[in-house]
Design a protein around this motif. Structure first.
Motif: not given
Length: 421
Positions: A229-254
């Motif tokens: 449950g924790h892994a799925l919640s964390a991965v979902t938020l991490q993927a969502s945050a990375a998608r939002r800044v995919l074109g502007s913050d490559q370091e955060f995406v990595r």
């Protein structure tokens, strides 16, 4: 007519008849041993011991104590139980599985073995003697040669009316044989649970084993809920945050992708461990359960990588905590962070506090109360798991809204180290 004959000749009656015949076959070696004793003592001539009913009964009486003695071998009760289950139709849950242990259980097994062999010997003897005699009676009116007095038939069969009644007497004798077999089989099936069933001690041991297995499975279910449950919640938020800044913050995406990789790798290892226990009943060589000392920093780092600000206050010697306490406390912190990830909202700061005070480990997880937090209430599986873990460790757990914050408070006693001798 079929309904009347089914209790005598139906499938269940036939199987129980086979069971009795097997008992008679088991009795034969003991009877033969008895003849070795009875023959010389009675001074019988060759073959007389096999033709005299009295000597046969005496041989059986001598061999029966030997049969009772051999019934004390460990395999007797399992083998007899299997025969009763398959041939007598007794449910498996009413029969003991393993060897008889204890004087009472061995005594019941010996009594059962004696009853099986005795009733089986009687029914098997009748099954050998009565059918040929019944066949002669049924065919007597139609075979004149069988009416010769020199054949040893009863005198009554030499009369005309006796010959007329002979077929009916043959049929009745066959029905009587079937009735005796069905009655003896039904009695054995009725007595089997009492004589071959588990003792009170064995029932208690089986109940304790089932309770231990259920407790293990409940613990594994909590582990799966908390870890996955924790892994799925964390991965979902991490993927969502990375998608939002995919074109502007490559370091955060990595960083987010690295956190996703680490989270999934650890969770797969824990999942392998739990599924290995469920599949094989034993813990395989896999990733050990995480603890506060081993992975609290990693847990906080992965949560922050999901875009959730987390502040942490740790004032406890994590490495000195008992392994069980450290492991369960880690799961409690993990579940608290999971709830915050799910309900607090993105960008909301979560405060984690792990403090050792007055011989107790105090765990706190706070986050601002979002509009959706009211749906958490107190009935979620995660909060139930936290309360269950706390109770098992002798502690307490409280969770709910307080002054605009969602607060989780857990207090766990820390065992004192035993004094050295």
């Amino acid at each position: 007519m079929t309904a009347l004959l089914r209790p005598l000749f139906g499938r269940q009656a036939r199987l129980r008849w086979v069971h009795l015949v097997l008992g008679g076959a088991l009795a034969m070696p003991y009877v033969l041993v008895g003849t070795v004793v009875v023959g010389p003592v009675a001074g019988s001539t060759d073959g007389q011991v096999f033709t005299s009913l009295t000597m046969q009964l005496a041989s059986f009486a001598v061999g029966l104590p030997l049969a009772v003695a051999t019934s004390l071998f460990p395999l007797t009760r399992p083998l007899e139980g299997a025969a009763v289950r398959w041939l007598c139709g007794v449910p498996a849950d009413r029969l003991a599985e393993g060897p008889a242990r204890g004087r009472a259980a061995k005594g019941r097994t010996a009594l059962w073995f004696a009853l099986h062999l005795t009733s089986g010997a009687v029914v098997a003897g009748m099954s050998l003697a009565l059918p040929p005699f019944a066949a002669v009676l049924i065919a007597l009116p139609f075979v004149p040669a069988w009416r010769d007095p020199r054949l040893g038939l009863p005198e009554i069969l030499g009369h005309g009316w006796g010959q007329a009644l002979a077929p009916a007497a043959g049929v009745v004798s066959l029905l009587a044989l079937a009735g005796c077999a069905a009655g003896a089989g039904a009695l054995l099936a009725r007595w089997a649970p009492a004589l071959l069933g588990p003792s009170p001690e064995e029932r208690l041991a089986a109940a304790e084993a089932r309770a231990a297995d259920l407790a293990l499975r409940n613990r594994l279910a909590r582990e799966l809920h908390d870890s996955v449950g924790h892994a799925l919640s964390a991965v979902t938020l991490q993927a969502s945050a990375a998608r939002r800044v995919l074109g502007s913050d490559q370091e955060f995406v990595r960083e987010a992708l690295a956190a996703i990789e680490e989270t999934t790798r650890r969770t797969v290892g824990e999942l392998d461990t739990v599924l290995g226990v469920l599949r094989d009943g034993d813990t395989p060589d896999a990733a050990p359960a995480p603890t506060l000392a081993a992975d609290l920093d990693g847990l906080l780092r992965r949560t922050r990588a999901a875009g959730q600000p987390v502040t942490a206050t740790v004032d406890a010697p994590l490495k000195a905590l008992p392994p069980v306490l450290s492991r369960e406390a880690y799961r409690i912190v993990q579940e608290g962070l999971t709830n915050a990830l799910r309900h607090a909202g993105a960008g909301v700061t979560v405060a984690v506090r792990v403090v050792l005070r007055d011989g107790h480990l105090e765990i706190g997880v706070d986050n601002p109360l979002a509009a959706s937090a009211a749906t958490r209430g107190g009935g979620g599986h995660g909060l139930d798991g936290i309360r269950s873990r706390s109770r098992l460790l002798g502690g307490t757990a409280r969770a709910g809204p307080v002054d605009g914050l969602w607060r989780l408070r857990v207090r766990l006693p820390v065992p004192r180290p035993s004094a050295s001798p």
